[in-house]
Design an enzyme around this catalytic site. Sequence first.
Site, mmCIF file in Angstrom:
data_model
loop_
_atom_site.group_PDB
_atom_site.id
_atom_site.type_symbol
_atom_site.label_atom_id
_atom_site.label_comp_id
_atom_site.label_asym_id
_atom_site.label_seq_id
_atom_site.Cartn_x
_atom_site.Cartn_y
_atom_site.Cartn_z
ATOM 1 N N GLN A 27 -8.864 9.856 58.453
ATOM 2 C CA GLN A 27 -9.147 9.664 59.901
ATOM 3 C C GLN A 27 -7.889 9.177 60.514
ATOM 4 O OE1 GLN A 27 -12.137 7.002 58.345
ATOM 5 N NE2 GLN A 27 -13.921 8.393 59.726
ATOM 6 N N GLU A 58 -0.184 10.947 51.149
ATOM 7 C CA GLU A 58 0.013 10.676 49.512
ATOM 8 C C GLU A 58 -1.214 10.628 48.956
ATOM 9 O OE1 GLU A 58 1.247 8.331 52.020
ATOM 10 O OE2 GLU A 58 3.279 9.178 52.427
ATOM 11 N N LEU A 115 -14.325 10.178 49.922
ATOM 12 C CA LEU A 115 -13.429 10.607 48.606
ATOM 13 C C LEU A 115 -12.816 9.419 48.012
ATOM 14 C CD1 LEU A 115 -11.153 13.050 51.045
ATOM 15 C CD2 LEU A 115 -12.744 13.719 49.163
#
EC number: 3.5.4.30
Length: 180
Positions: free
Chosen positions: A146, A127, A103
């Site tokens: 994670q 966030e 990501l």
Amino acid sequence: MILNDKTIRKYISEGLLEINPLDDIQIQPSSVDLRLGNEFLIYPEDIEIIDVRDPYFSNRLIKEIATEEGFIIKPKQFVLATTIEYIKLPDFLTAFVEGRSSLGRLGLFIENAGWVDAGFEGNITLEFYNANSIPIKIYPGMRICQLVFAKMEDRSEKPYRGKYQGQRGTTASRIFLDRD
């Protein structure tokens, strides 16, 4: 000491570490994958200033519930989200929230306050910031971050009992409760 998968499973089976719900496939060699919930808090674009002493500021945030069709984070947008999993750490474990590199490579920054104190209990508020120049679409239930656990030398004398203890869902800032 960072916990490995064997120790994570042991602590969970002994009831020392709680992560609910949890599928064994989420346990990685040295972390646990957490999944994205469906609740988001968005800062409206018309806000001119954030006053950290304003106890009612969070009332101005827009709450959105995402469907399986996903949630779009606009370019340069900051959004709060939550994990599906509710965690409970014992007083001898701390944890770090780490964004997934897959990501990050898309420009999605996950967490800028990724420390979880020993004794914390609750959903993890995430966030997000889209640093890309194009929108990024994410989906509830996807692996989003994670959790890496570290065993402390000794038990904490004062485990976490702060303003986010027991939080459920996406939780806005409670900085106005700080005593300093």
